[in-house]
Design a protein around this motif. Structure first.
Motif, PDB file in Angstrom:
ATOM      1  N   GLN A   1       0.823  -1.210   0.000  1.00 33.04           N
ATOM      2  CA  GLN A   1       0.000   0.000   0.000  1.00 33.04           C
ATOM      3  C   GLN A   1       0.859   1.263   0.000  1.00 33.04           C
TER       4      GLN A   1
ATOM      5  N   GLN B   1      -4.307  -2.385   2.543  1.00 32.75           N
ATOM      6  CA  GLN B   1      -4.538  -3.059   1.264  1.00 32.75           C
ATOM      7  C   GLN B   1      -3.258  -3.719   0.758  1.00 32.75           C
ATOM      8  N   TYR B   2      -3.445  -4.644  -0.182  1.00 39.31           N
ATOM      9  CA  TYR B   2      -2.316  -5.322  -0.834  1.00 39.31           C
ATOM     10  C   TYR B   2      -1.324  -5.846   0.220  1.00 39.31           C
TER      11      TYR B   2
ATOM     12  N   PRO C   1      -6.818  -8.435  -3.375  1.00 40.84           N
ATOM     13  CA  PRO C   1      -6.791  -7.001  -3.672  1.00 40.84           C
ATOM     14  C   PRO C   1      -8.028  -6.590  -4.483  1.00 40.84           C
ATOM     15  N   PRO C   2      -8.493  -5.348  -4.276  1.00 47.89           N
ATOM     16  CA  PRO C   2      -7.867  -4.287  -3.454  1.00 47.89           C
ATOM     17  C   PRO C   2      -8.447  -4.208  -2.058  1.00 47.89           C
TER      18      PRO C   2
ATOM     19  N   GLY D   1      -9.017  -4.347   1.861  1.00 45.32           N
ATOM     20  CA  GLY D   1      -8.118  -4.198   2.991  1.00 45.32           C
ATOM     21  C   GLY D   1      -8.066  -5.473   3.816  1.00 45.32           C
TER      22      GLY D   1
END
Length: 600
Positions: free
Chosen positions: A452, A470-471, A501-502, A504
Protein backbone atom coordinates in the motif's frame (compact mmCIF):
# COMPACT_ATOMS: atom_id res chain seq x y z
CA UNK A 1 -30.57 -52.52 59.19
CA UNK A 2 -29.12 -49.02 59.40
CA UNK A 3 -26.69 -47.44 56.94
CA UNK A 4 -23.57 -48.18 58.97
CA UNK A 5 -24.47 -51.88 59.26
CA UNK A 6 -25.11 -52.07 55.51
CA UNK A 7 -21.83 -50.32 54.85
CA UNK A 8 -19.91 -52.76 57.06
CA UNK A 9 -21.47 -55.72 55.26
CA UNK A 10 -20.56 -54.20 51.88
CA UNK A 11 -17.02 -53.64 53.09
CA UNK A 12 -16.69 -57.23 54.28
CA UNK A 13 -17.99 -58.55 50.96
CA UNK A 14 -15.58 -56.30 49.07
CA UNK A 15 -12.67 -57.46 51.20
CA UNK A 16 -13.54 -61.12 50.65
CA UNK A 17 -13.89 -60.49 46.91
CA UNK A 18 -10.48 -58.80 46.80
CA UNK A 19 -8.88 -61.65 48.75
CA UNK A 20 -10.42 -64.15 46.34
CA UNK A 21 -9.31 -62.08 43.36
CA UNK A 22 -5.73 -61.89 44.63
CA UNK A 23 -5.61 -65.65 45.03
CA UNK A 24 -6.65 -66.14 41.40
CA UNK A 25 -4.56 -63.39 39.82
CA UNK A 26 -1.00 -64.59 39.68
CA UNK A 27 1.72 -62.02 39.90
CA UNK A 28 3.44 -61.71 36.57
CA UNK A 29 6.86 -63.27 36.26
CA UNK A 30 7.70 -60.98 33.35
CA UNK A 31 10.73 -58.98 34.43
CA UNK A 32 9.47 -55.93 32.50
CA UNK A 33 6.17 -55.92 34.40
CA UNK A 34 7.91 -56.35 37.73
CA UNK A 35 10.35 -53.56 36.86
CA UNK A 36 7.46 -51.24 35.92
CA UNK A 37 5.60 -51.88 39.19
CA UNK A 38 8.81 -51.52 41.18
CA UNK A 39 9.43 -48.13 39.58
CA UNK A 40 5.91 -47.01 40.47
CA UNK A 41 6.44 -47.97 44.08
CA UNK A 42 9.83 -46.27 44.11
CA UNK A 43 8.33 -43.06 42.71
CA UNK A 44 5.57 -43.15 45.29
CA UNK A 45 7.93 -43.42 48.23
CA UNK A 46 8.72 -39.70 47.99
CA UNK A 47 5.22 -38.97 49.34
CA UNK A 48 6.34 -39.93 52.84
CA UNK A 49 8.80 -37.02 52.83
CA UNK A 50 5.92 -34.67 52.01
CA UNK A 51 4.38 -35.68 55.35
CA UNK A 52 7.61 -35.19 57.30
CA UNK A 53 6.75 -32.50 59.88
CA UNK A 54 10.36 -31.34 60.06
CA UNK A 55 10.42 -30.71 56.31
CA UNK A 56 7.00 -29.07 56.37
CA UNK A 57 8.23 -26.67 59.06
CA UNK A 58 11.26 -25.80 56.93
CA UNK A 59 9.01 -25.17 53.94
CA UNK A 60 6.73 -22.95 56.01
CA UNK A 61 9.75 -20.84 56.96
CA UNK A 62 10.22 -20.08 53.25
CA UNK A 63 6.59 -19.32 52.41
CA UNK A 64 5.15 -15.80 52.92
CA UNK A 65 1.95 -17.31 54.27
CA UNK A 66 0.36 -14.13 55.64
CA UNK A 67 0.86 -12.39 52.30
CA UNK A 68 -0.64 -15.32 50.41
CA UNK A 69 -3.75 -15.25 52.59
CA UNK A 70 -4.13 -11.50 52.05
CA UNK A 71 -3.77 -11.93 48.29
CA UNK A 72 -6.25 -14.83 48.35
CA UNK A 73 -8.82 -12.72 50.18
CA UNK A 74 -8.32 -9.92 47.65
CA UNK A 75 -8.76 -12.39 44.79
CA UNK A 76 -12.08 -13.63 46.16
CA UNK A 77 -13.30 -10.08 46.82
CA UNK A 78 -12.37 -8.91 43.32
CA UNK A 79 -14.10 -11.88 41.69
CA UNK A 80 -17.17 -11.28 43.83
CA UNK A 81 -18.25 -14.90 43.72
CA UNK A 82 -18.39 -17.91 45.97
CA UNK A 83 -15.11 -19.62 46.48
CA UNK A 84 -12.80 -21.26 48.92
CA UNK A 85 -10.15 -19.22 50.71
CA UNK A 86 -8.03 -22.36 51.02
CA UNK A 87 -8.19 -22.98 47.25
CA UNK A 88 -7.35 -19.34 46.57
CA UNK A 89 -4.30 -19.66 48.86
CA UNK A 90 -3.03 -22.58 46.77
CA UNK A 91 -3.48 -20.51 43.61
CA UNK A 92 -1.43 -17.72 45.17
CA UNK A 93 1.11 -20.31 46.33
CA UNK A 94 1.37 -21.43 42.68
CA UNK A 95 2.13 -17.88 41.58
CA UNK A 96 4.68 -17.31 44.33
CA UNK A 97 6.41 -20.65 43.77
CA UNK A 98 6.77 -20.17 40.02
CA UNK A 99 7.58 -16.46 39.88
CA UNK A 100 9.53 -15.85 43.08
CA UNK A 101 10.83 -19.07 44.59
CA UNK A 102 11.79 -21.82 42.13
CA UNK A 103 13.67 -21.57 38.83
CA UNK A 104 13.83 -23.79 35.77
CA UNK A 105 17.12 -25.32 34.62
CA UNK A 106 17.62 -26.23 31.02
CA UNK A 107 21.42 -26.19 30.87
CA UNK A 108 22.95 -25.67 34.30
CA UNK A 109 24.73 -22.28 34.56
CA UNK A 110 28.46 -22.31 35.19
CA UNK A 111 29.39 -22.59 38.89
CA UNK A 112 32.56 -20.56 38.27
CA UNK A 113 31.70 -17.55 36.10
CA UNK A 114 27.87 -17.85 36.28
CA UNK A 115 27.59 -17.84 32.50
CA UNK A 116 24.46 -19.49 31.15
CA UNK A 117 26.22 -20.49 27.92
CA UNK A 118 26.93 -24.11 28.82
CA UNK A 119 26.66 -27.34 26.87
CA UNK A 120 25.77 -30.79 28.13
CA UNK A 121 28.71 -33.22 28.04
CA UNK A 122 26.98 -36.22 29.60
CA UNK A 123 26.82 -37.59 33.13
CA UNK A 124 29.10 -38.49 36.01
CA UNK A 125 28.85 -40.79 39.00
CA UNK A 126 27.01 -39.37 42.02
CA UNK A 127 29.05 -38.91 45.19
CA UNK A 128 27.92 -39.75 48.70
CA UNK A 129 26.43 -36.28 49.23
CA UNK A 130 24.44 -36.57 46.00
CA UNK A 131 23.11 -39.96 47.04
CA UNK A 132 22.18 -38.63 50.46
CA UNK A 133 19.62 -36.38 48.80
CA UNK A 134 18.40 -38.86 46.22
CA UNK A 135 20.46 -37.60 43.26
CA UNK A 136 21.13 -40.86 41.43
CA UNK A 137 21.70 -38.85 38.22
CA UNK A 138 24.32 -36.11 37.95
CA UNK A 139 24.53 -34.14 34.70
CA UNK A 140 27.72 -32.44 33.47
CA UNK A 141 27.94 -29.12 31.62
CA UNK A 142 30.92 -27.43 29.97
CA UNK A 143 31.07 -23.65 30.09
CA UNK A 144 31.75 -22.04 26.70
CA UNK A 145 33.17 -18.94 28.45
CA UNK A 146 35.66 -20.32 30.96
CA UNK A 147 35.76 -24.03 29.93
CA UNK A 148 35.11 -25.21 33.47
CA UNK A 149 32.82 -28.16 34.15
CA UNK A 150 29.69 -27.82 36.30
CA UNK A 151 27.90 -30.71 38.02
CA UNK A 152 24.10 -30.67 38.21
CA UNK A 153 22.80 -33.32 40.66
CA UNK A 154 19.12 -34.13 40.08
CA UNK A 155 18.05 -34.06 43.72
CA UNK A 156 14.98 -36.00 44.75
CA UNK A 157 14.76 -34.76 48.32
CA UNK A 158 12.21 -31.95 48.83
CA UNK A 159 14.16 -30.60 51.79
CA UNK A 160 17.29 -30.20 49.69
CA UNK A 161 15.20 -28.58 46.95
CA UNK A 162 14.12 -25.92 49.44
CA UNK A 163 17.80 -24.94 49.42
CA UNK A 164 18.68 -25.29 45.72
CA UNK A 165 15.30 -23.93 44.45
CA UNK A 166 15.88 -25.13 40.92
CA UNK A 167 15.36 -28.06 38.60
CA UNK A 168 12.96 -29.43 36.03
CA UNK A 169 9.42 -30.77 36.35
CA UNK A 170 10.35 -33.51 38.84
CA UNK A 171 12.06 -31.13 41.22
CA UNK A 172 9.31 -28.53 40.81
CA UNK A 173 6.46 -30.92 41.63
CA UNK A 174 8.38 -32.56 44.48
CA UNK A 175 9.13 -29.28 46.26
CA UNK A 176 5.74 -27.72 45.47
CA UNK A 177 3.84 -30.71 46.89
CA UNK A 178 5.79 -30.30 50.13
CA UNK A 179 4.85 -26.60 50.18
CA UNK A 180 1.18 -27.49 49.73
CA UNK A 181 1.34 -29.86 52.68
CA UNK A 182 3.16 -27.19 54.70
CA UNK A 183 0.29 -24.71 54.30
CA UNK A 184 -2.19 -27.35 55.45
CA UNK A 185 -3.54 -28.68 52.14
CA UNK A 186 -4.04 -32.33 51.36
CA UNK A 187 -1.75 -32.88 48.41
CA UNK A 188 -0.33 -35.76 46.43
CA UNK A 189 2.28 -36.04 43.69
CA UNK A 190 1.37 -37.45 40.26
CA UNK A 191 3.85 -39.31 38.06
CA UNK A 192 3.18 -39.65 34.35
CA UNK A 193 5.12 -42.37 32.53
CA UNK A 194 5.57 -40.07 29.51
CA UNK A 195 7.89 -38.08 31.75
CA UNK A 196 6.08 -35.30 33.56
CA UNK A 197 5.27 -34.77 37.23
CA UNK A 198 2.70 -32.52 38.89
CA UNK A 199 0.55 -32.14 42.01
CA UNK A 200 -3.07 -32.72 42.97
CA UNK A 201 -4.67 -30.83 45.85
CA UNK A 202 -7.89 -31.90 47.52
CA UNK A 203 -10.47 -29.13 47.56
CA UNK A 204 -12.93 -29.38 50.46
CA UNK A 205 -15.01 -26.75 48.69
CA UNK A 206 -15.20 -28.70 45.41
CA UNK A 207 -15.17 -32.10 47.15
CA UNK A 208 -12.66 -33.42 44.64
CA UNK A 209 -8.97 -33.61 43.77
CA UNK A 210 -7.81 -30.66 41.65
CA UNK A 211 -4.98 -30.72 39.11
CA UNK A 212 -2.19 -28.32 40.09
CA UNK A 213 1.02 -27.85 38.01
CA UNK A 214 3.61 -25.51 39.50
CA UNK A 215 5.73 -25.41 36.32
CA UNK A 216 2.76 -24.05 34.40
CA UNK A 217 1.10 -22.15 37.27
CA UNK A 218 -1.93 -24.23 36.23
CA UNK A 219 -4.94 -24.77 38.47
CA UNK A 220 -7.63 -27.26 37.44
CA UNK A 221 -6.52 -27.73 33.82
CA UNK A 222 -6.29 -31.52 33.60
CA UNK A 223 -6.54 -31.70 29.80
CA UNK A 224 -3.50 -29.44 29.42
CA UNK A 225 -1.24 -32.41 28.67
CA UNK A 226 -3.31 -34.59 26.37
CA UNK A 227 -4.94 -31.72 24.44
CA UNK A 228 -2.61 -28.75 24.84
CA UNK A 229 0.73 -30.54 24.74
CA UNK A 230 -0.49 -33.48 22.66
CA UNK A 231 1.05 -35.94 25.15
CA UNK A 232 0.18 -39.57 24.54
CA UNK A 233 -0.62 -40.35 28.16
CA UNK A 234 -0.84 -43.94 29.37
CA UNK A 235 -0.26 -44.17 33.15
CA UNK A 236 -0.73 -41.27 35.60
CA UNK A 237 -0.41 -42.39 39.21
CA UNK A 238 -0.99 -40.24 42.29
CA UNK A 239 0.79 -40.91 45.58
CA UNK A 240 0.27 -39.55 49.06
CA UNK A 241 1.34 -40.96 52.40
CA UNK A 242 -2.00 -42.80 52.61
CA UNK A 243 -2.91 -43.61 48.99
CA UNK A 244 -1.69 -44.89 45.64
CA UNK A 245 -4.26 -44.17 42.92
CA UNK A 246 -4.43 -44.51 39.14
CA UNK A 247 -5.81 -41.10 38.04
CA UNK A 248 -5.17 -41.35 34.29
CA UNK A 249 -8.87 -40.90 33.45
CA UNK A 250 -8.77 -37.39 34.90
CA UNK A 251 -6.28 -36.35 32.23
CA UNK A 252 -7.91 -37.69 29.07
CA UNK A 253 -11.20 -37.44 27.21
CA UNK A 254 -10.56 -40.56 25.13
CA UNK A 255 -10.12 -43.43 27.55
CA UNK A 256 -10.57 -46.22 24.92
CA UNK A 257 -7.64 -44.77 22.97
CA UNK A 258 -5.50 -44.52 26.11
CA UNK A 259 -6.27 -48.15 26.94
CA UNK A 260 -4.64 -49.22 23.67
CA UNK A 261 -1.36 -47.73 24.94
CA UNK A 262 -1.58 -49.30 28.40
CA UNK A 263 0.40 -52.43 27.68
CA UNK A 264 2.96 -52.39 30.47
CA UNK A 265 0.89 -54.46 32.89
CA UNK A 266 -2.55 -56.09 33.01
CA UNK A 267 -5.20 -53.72 34.32
CA UNK A 268 -6.34 -56.08 37.05
CA UNK A 269 -2.78 -56.60 38.23
CA UNK A 270 -2.14 -52.85 38.35
CA UNK A 271 -5.34 -52.23 40.32
CA UNK A 272 -4.52 -54.90 42.85
CA UNK A 273 -0.95 -53.65 43.14
CA UNK A 274 -2.10 -50.08 43.91
CA UNK A 275 -4.76 -51.39 46.29
CA UNK A 276 -2.10 -53.33 48.19
CA UNK A 277 0.12 -50.25 48.40
CA UNK A 278 -2.82 -48.23 49.72
CA UNK A 279 -3.63 -50.89 52.34
CA UNK A 280 -0.02 -50.86 53.49
CA UNK A 281 -0.01 -47.07 53.79
CA UNK A 282 -3.23 -47.06 55.79
CA UNK A 283 -2.39 -49.92 58.15
CA UNK A 284 -1.79 -47.62 61.12
CA UNK A 285 -4.88 -45.48 60.57
CA UNK A 286 -8.01 -45.76 62.69
CA UNK A 287 -11.10 -47.39 61.23
CA UNK A 288 -12.78 -43.98 61.11
CA UNK A 289 -9.92 -42.56 59.05
CA UNK A 290 -10.00 -45.53 56.71
CA UNK A 291 -13.78 -45.20 56.30
CA UNK A 292 -13.45 -41.51 55.40
CA UNK A 293 -10.71 -42.19 52.87
CA UNK A 294 -12.65 -45.08 51.36
CA UNK A 295 -15.81 -42.98 50.99
CA UNK A 296 -13.86 -40.26 49.26
CA UNK A 297 -12.18 -42.82 47.02
CA UNK A 298 -15.55 -44.18 45.89
CA UNK A 299 -16.63 -40.66 44.96
CA UNK A 300 -13.40 -40.15 43.06
CA UNK A 301 -13.93 -43.34 41.05
CA UNK A 302 -17.33 -42.06 39.97
CA UNK A 303 -15.84 -38.69 39.07
CA UNK A 304 -13.04 -40.27 37.02
CA UNK A 305 -15.55 -42.26 34.99
CA UNK A 306 -17.46 -39.08 34.18
CA UNK A 307 -14.48 -36.81 33.48
CA UNK A 308 -12.87 -39.25 31.03
CA UNK A 309 -15.90 -38.73 28.76
CA UNK A 310 -15.98 -34.92 28.92
CA UNK A 311 -16.54 -33.01 25.71
CA UNK A 312 -15.82 -29.45 26.85
CA UNK A 313 -12.22 -28.22 26.79
CA UNK A 314 -11.15 -24.99 28.46
CA UNK A 315 -9.32 -22.64 26.11
CA UNK A 316 -6.29 -22.49 28.43
CA UNK A 317 -5.99 -26.28 28.27
CA UNK A 318 -5.33 -26.03 24.53
CA UNK A 319 -2.01 -24.21 24.54
CA UNK A 320 1.39 -25.82 24.41
CA UNK A 321 3.79 -25.70 27.27
CA UNK A 322 3.28 -22.37 28.95
CA UNK A 323 6.67 -20.74 29.11
CA UNK A 324 9.93 -20.82 27.27
CA UNK A 325 11.53 -20.44 30.65
CA UNK A 326 10.64 -24.05 31.34
CA UNK A 327 12.95 -25.67 28.86
CA UNK A 328 14.07 -25.03 25.35
CA UNK A 329 11.64 -25.33 22.47
CA UNK A 330 13.76 -28.11 21.02
CA UNK A 331 13.69 -29.94 24.36
CA UNK A 332 9.90 -29.67 24.58
CA UNK A 333 9.52 -30.64 20.95
CA UNK A 334 11.57 -33.79 21.49
CA UNK A 335 9.26 -34.64 24.40
CA UNK A 336 6.18 -33.85 22.30
CA UNK A 337 5.02 -31.05 24.60
CA UNK A 338 4.58 -28.02 22.36
CA UNK A 339 1.12 -29.21 21.39
CA UNK A 340 1.61 -29.11 17.63
CA UNK A 341 0.56 -32.49 16.26
CA UNK A 342 3.18 -32.55 13.55
CA UNK A 343 5.88 -31.65 16.04
CA UNK A 344 4.71 -34.26 18.50
CA UNK A 345 5.25 -36.98 15.89
CA UNK A 346 8.75 -35.92 14.83
CA UNK A 347 11.39 -33.31 15.46
CA UNK A 348 9.97 -31.12 12.71
CA UNK A 349 12.86 -28.78 12.03
CA UNK A 350 12.31 -26.29 9.21
CA UNK A 351 14.19 -27.63 6.23
CA UNK A 352 16.71 -25.44 4.43
CA UNK A 353 15.12 -23.71 1.47
CA UNK A 354 15.75 -25.65 -1.73
CA UNK A 355 17.58 -23.09 -3.85
CA UNK A 356 18.83 -25.40 -6.60
CA UNK A 357 17.31 -23.14 -9.27
CA UNK A 358 17.52 -19.92 -7.22
CA UNK A 359 20.15 -17.59 -5.92
CA UNK A 360 20.22 -15.15 -3.07
CA UNK A 361 19.79 -11.83 -4.84
CA UNK A 362 19.76 -9.50 -1.83
CA UNK A 363 20.41 -9.85 1.87
CA UNK A 364 19.71 -7.34 4.59
CA UNK A 365 21.13 -7.96 8.06
CA UNK A 366 20.63 -6.02 11.25
CA UNK A 367 22.91 -3.09 10.52
CA UNK A 368 21.47 -2.66 7.01
CA UNK A 369 17.83 -2.51 8.05
CA UNK A 370 16.64 1.06 8.26
CA UNK A 371 13.05 1.32 9.42
CA UNK A 372 10.28 3.85 9.15
CA UNK A 373 8.46 4.22 12.48
CA UNK A 374 4.72 4.78 12.54
CA UNK A 375 2.21 5.50 15.29
CA UNK A 376 3.45 4.73 18.80
CA UNK A 377 6.55 2.76 17.75
CA UNK A 378 10.06 3.80 18.85
CA UNK A 379 13.69 2.69 18.76
CA UNK A 380 15.39 1.39 21.91
CA UNK A 381 18.78 -0.17 22.55
CA UNK A 382 18.88 -3.69 23.94
CA UNK A 383 20.14 -3.92 27.50
CA UNK A 384 23.80 -4.49 28.14
CA UNK A 385 24.88 -4.24 24.47
CA UNK A 386 27.39 -1.56 23.59
CA UNK A 387 26.89 -1.65 19.82
CA UNK A 388 23.39 -0.27 19.33
CA UNK A 389 23.56 -0.48 15.52
CA UNK A 390 24.08 -4.21 15.77
CA UNK A 391 21.16 -4.76 18.15
CA UNK A 392 18.65 -2.04 17.36
CA UNK A 393 15.34 -2.87 19.03
CA UNK A 394 12.00 -1.67 17.79
CA UNK A 395 9.33 -1.15 20.43
CA UNK A 396 6.08 -1.32 18.47
CA UNK A 397 3.99 -0.45 21.53
CA UNK A 398 4.63 0.27 25.15
CA UNK A 399 2.70 -1.61 27.84
CA UNK A 400 0.10 1.16 27.81
CA UNK A 401 -3.58 0.87 26.79
CA UNK A 402 -4.77 1.96 23.34
CA UNK A 403 -1.41 1.95 21.58
CA UNK A 404 -0.90 1.29 17.87
CA UNK A 405 2.44 1.17 16.12
CA UNK A 406 4.27 -0.18 13.08
CA UNK A 407 7.76 -0.24 11.61
CA UNK A 408 8.59 -1.02 7.98
CA UNK A 409 11.95 -1.48 6.29
CA UNK A 410 12.68 1.66 4.24
CA UNK A 411 14.04 -0.42 1.37
CA UNK A 412 11.05 -1.99 -0.45
CA UNK A 413 11.12 -5.41 -2.05
CA UNK A 414 10.79 -5.30 -5.88
CA UNK A 415 7.98 -7.67 -6.83
CA UNK A 416 9.05 -8.02 -10.45
CA UNK A 417 12.29 -9.50 -11.82
CA UNK A 418 11.25 -13.04 -10.98
CA UNK A 419 10.98 -12.88 -7.18
CA UNK A 420 10.62 -16.53 -6.08
CA UNK A 421 10.94 -16.50 -2.30
CA UNK A 422 11.47 -14.35 0.78
CA UNK A 423 12.90 -15.37 4.13
CA UNK A 424 12.63 -12.99 7.07
CA UNK A 425 14.21 -13.81 10.42
CA UNK A 426 13.58 -11.74 13.52
CA UNK A 427 13.44 -11.82 17.30
CA UNK A 428 10.49 -10.80 19.42
CA UNK A 429 9.66 -10.29 23.07
CA UNK A 430 6.35 -9.50 24.78
CA UNK A 431 6.41 -8.13 28.34
CA UNK A 432 4.35 -6.22 30.85
CA UNK A 433 5.18 -2.73 32.12
CA UNK A 434 7.83 -4.19 34.45
CA UNK A 435 9.57 -6.22 31.77
CA UNK A 436 8.05 -9.47 33.08
CA UNK A 437 5.84 -12.04 31.32
CA UNK A 438 2.59 -10.44 30.13
CA UNK A 439 0.24 -13.37 30.56
CA UNK A 440 -2.76 -11.08 31.09
CA UNK A 441 -1.86 -8.56 28.41
CA UNK A 442 -3.13 -7.82 24.90
CA UNK A 443 -3.26 -7.76 21.92
CA UNK A 444 -0.24 -9.02 19.95
CA UNK A 445 1.82 -8.14 16.89
CA UNK A 446 1.98 -9.13 13.23
CA UNK A 447 4.63 -9.66 10.60
CA UNK A 448 3.38 -7.68 7.58
CA UNK A 449 4.38 -7.49 3.94
CA UNK A 450 2.34 -4.83 2.13
CA UNK A 451 2.30 -2.84 -1.06
CA UNK A 452 0.00 0.00 0.00
CA UNK A 453 2.61 2.55 1.05
CA UNK A 454 5.69 3.04 3.23
CA UNK A 455 3.59 4.70 5.93
CA UNK A 456 0.65 2.24 6.04
CA UNK A 457 -0.78 1.81 9.55
CA UNK A 458 -3.98 -0.12 10.15
CA UNK A 459 -6.57 -0.31 12.89
CA UNK A 460 -5.74 -1.08 16.52
CA UNK A 461 -7.24 -3.41 19.12
CA UNK A 462 -7.75 -6.92 17.84
CA UNK A 463 -6.74 -5.73 14.33
CA UNK A 464 -3.11 -5.59 15.59
CA UNK A 465 -2.24 -2.47 13.61
CA UNK A 466 -2.56 -4.09 10.16
CA UNK A 467 -6.35 -4.34 9.78
CA UNK A 468 -7.47 -2.34 6.75
CA UNK A 469 -4.07 -2.24 4.97
CA UNK A 470 -4.54 -3.06 1.26
CA UNK A 471 -2.32 -5.32 -0.83
CA UNK A 472 -0.99 -7.08 2.25
CA UNK A 473 -0.34 -10.40 3.91
CA UNK A 474 0.02 -10.54 7.69
CA UNK A 475 1.10 -13.26 10.08
CA UNK A 476 -0.40 -12.66 13.50
CA UNK A 477 1.33 -13.49 16.77
CA UNK A 478 -1.91 -12.96 18.67
CA UNK A 479 -2.09 -13.07 22.48
CA UNK A 480 -5.70 -12.19 23.21
CA UNK A 481 -8.90 -14.02 22.26
CA UNK A 482 -11.22 -11.38 20.84
CA UNK A 483 -14.24 -13.62 20.31
CA UNK A 484 -16.76 -10.91 19.55
CA UNK A 485 -14.89 -8.71 17.06
CA UNK A 486 -12.36 -11.07 15.45
CA UNK A 487 -13.59 -14.61 16.27
CA UNK A 488 -10.09 -15.52 17.43
CA UNK A 489 -9.51 -19.26 17.89
CA UNK A 490 -7.62 -18.81 21.18
CA UNK A 491 -5.68 -16.34 23.30
CA UNK A 492 -2.32 -17.65 22.05
CA UNK A 493 -2.12 -18.31 18.33
CA UNK A 494 -0.29 -17.65 15.09
CA UNK A 495 -2.50 -17.01 12.07
CA UNK A 496 -1.87 -16.00 8.44
CA UNK A 497 -4.29 -13.35 7.11
CA UNK A 498 -4.86 -11.93 3.62
CA UNK A 499 -7.67 -10.76 1.34
CA UNK A 500 -7.81 -10.47 -2.43
CA UNK A 501 -6.79 -7.00 -3.67
CA UNK A 502 -7.87 -4.29 -3.45
CA UNK A 503 -9.74 -5.26 -0.26
CA UNK A 504 -8.12 -4.20 2.99
CA UNK A 505 -6.74 -6.94 5.20
CA UNK A 506 -8.63 -8.05 8.31
CA UNK A 507 -7.80 -9.81 11.56
CA UNK A 508 -11.20 -11.50 11.57
CA UNK A 509 -10.71 -15.25 11.58
CA UNK A 510 -12.87 -15.57 8.45
CA UNK A 511 -9.82 -14.29 6.53
CA UNK A 512 -7.28 -16.68 8.03
CA UNK A 513 -5.40 -18.85 5.52
CA UNK A 514 -4.26 -21.13 8.34
CA UNK A 515 -3.50 -20.96 12.05
CA UNK A 516 -2.20 -22.85 15.06
CA UNK A 517 -2.86 -22.47 18.77
CA UNK A 518 -0.52 -25.29 19.74
CA UNK A 519 2.54 -23.19 20.43
CA UNK A 520 4.43 -22.04 23.51
CA UNK A 521 3.14 -18.92 25.21
CA UNK A 522 4.09 -15.87 23.16
CA UNK A 523 3.87 -13.63 26.26
CA UNK A 524 6.56 -15.39 28.29
CA UNK A 525 8.76 -12.28 28.65
CA UNK A 526 11.84 -13.78 26.98
CA UNK A 527 13.30 -13.24 23.54
CA UNK A 528 12.24 -15.79 20.96
CA UNK A 529 13.28 -16.16 17.33
CA UNK A 530 10.95 -16.50 14.35
CA UNK A 531 11.46 -17.32 10.69
CA UNK A 532 8.88 -16.48 8.03
CA UNK A 533 9.22 -18.09 4.60
CA UNK A 534 7.10 -16.99 1.63
CA UNK A 535 7.42 -18.96 -1.65
CA UNK A 536 5.66 -18.32 -4.95
CA UNK A 537 4.75 -22.02 -5.22
CA UNK A 538 2.06 -21.22 -2.65
CA UNK A 539 3.92 -22.28 0.51
CA UNK A 540 3.97 -20.11 3.62
CA UNK A 541 5.94 -21.37 6.63
CA UNK A 542 6.47 -20.06 10.15
CA UNK A 543 9.18 -21.37 12.47
CA UNK A 544 9.99 -20.64 16.12
CA UNK A 545 13.17 -21.14 18.13
CA UNK A 546 14.62 -20.27 21.48
CA UNK A 547 16.98 -17.31 21.44
CA UNK A 548 19.91 -19.70 21.92
CA UNK A 549 18.82 -22.30 19.34
CA UNK A 550 20.28 -22.50 15.85
CA UNK A 551 17.44 -24.42 14.20
CA UNK A 552 13.82 -23.40 13.77
CA UNK A 553 10.90 -25.69 14.50
CA UNK A 554 8.08 -25.44 12.00
CA UNK A 555 4.88 -24.52 13.83
CA UNK A 556 2.70 -23.53 10.87
CA UNK A 557 2.69 -24.32 7.16
CA UNK A 558 0.04 -23.58 4.55
CA UNK A 559 0.07 -24.38 0.86
CA UNK A 560 -1.91 -23.16 -2.14
CA UNK A 561 -1.50 -19.46 -1.31
CA UNK A 562 1.04 -17.58 -3.44
CA UNK A 563 1.90 -14.51 -1.37
CA UNK A 564 2.30 -12.40 -4.52
CA UNK A 565 -1.41 -12.84 -5.28
CA UNK A 566 -2.16 -10.56 -2.33
CA UNK A 567 0.41 -7.88 -3.31
CA UNK A 568 0.11 -7.51 -7.07
CA UNK A 569 -0.39 -5.47 -9.21
CA UNK A 570 1.84 -3.37 -6.94
CA UNK A 571 5.47 -3.27 -8.11
CA UNK A 572 7.06 -3.16 -4.68
CA UNK A 573 6.24 -4.09 -1.10
CA UNK A 574 7.48 -3.13 2.35
CA UNK A 575 8.37 -5.67 5.04
CA UNK A 576 7.80 -4.91 8.69
CA UNK A 577 5.67 -5.32 11.79
CA UNK A 578 2.63 -3.83 13.47
CA UNK A 579 1.13 -4.18 16.95
CA UNK A 580 -1.58 -2.77 19.14
CA UNK A 581 -2.99 -2.74 22.64
CA UNK A 582 -6.55 -2.12 23.84
CA UNK A 583 -7.96 -1.99 27.34
CA UNK A 584 -5.28 -4.51 28.29
CA UNK A 585 -1.70 -3.84 27.29
CA UNK A 586 1.79 -5.22 26.85
CA UNK A 587 5.06 -4.12 25.26
CA UNK A 588 5.90 -5.59 21.82
CA UNK A 589 9.62 -5.58 20.99
CA UNK A 590 11.21 -6.62 17.67
CA UNK A 591 14.79 -7.06 16.41
CA UNK A 592 15.29 -7.58 12.67
CA UNK A 593 17.85 -10.33 12.01
CA UNK A 594 17.81 -10.70 8.23
CA UNK A 595 15.71 -10.35 5.07
CA UNK A 596 16.63 -12.63 2.16
CA UNK A 597 15.34 -12.34 -1.41
CA UNK A 598 15.62 -15.29 -3.82
CA UNK A 599 15.39 -14.95 -7.59
CA UNK A 600 16.37 -17.14 -10.58
Amino acid sequence: MNFREADNIARQITQKWLTLLKSHVKQSSDVRVRSFLHQLEKNGSIAFKHDDQRLMDRALDCIPLQRLYEEAENELNEQDREGSLEDAVIRRLLYWFKNEFFSWVNNAPCDYCRSEQTQSIGHTQPNSDDMKYGAHVVELYMCSSCNNTTRFPRYNDPGKLLETRRGRCGEWANCFTLCCRAVGAEARIVYDTTDHVWTEVYSDFEKRWVHCDSCEEAWDKPLLYSVGWNKQLSYCTAFSAVEAVDVTKRYTRNWPEVLKRRNRVREIELNLFLHTLTEERQKNLSSEQKDALNERRVQELKELEETSKRAIIKKDEMIGRHSVLKGSLAWRTKRGETGTTAIAQTENWMATLDITALKLSRLFIRRDVEVRLLGDSSILTTEGVADATENQMIRLTKAVPDQRGAAFCKHPIPLNDGLEALEVEFKFRITDQNGLPAFNGADGFAFVIQGQSEDALGSGGCELGYGGIQYSLAIEFDTYQSSDRCADPSGNHISIHARNPPLGNSAHHDYSLGHTSRIPSLQNGSWMKALVRLIVNGTIEVGLAENSDDKFIQVLKVTGHNFLDYLLPKEKAWVGFSASTGGLSQAHDIIFTSIKEYRP
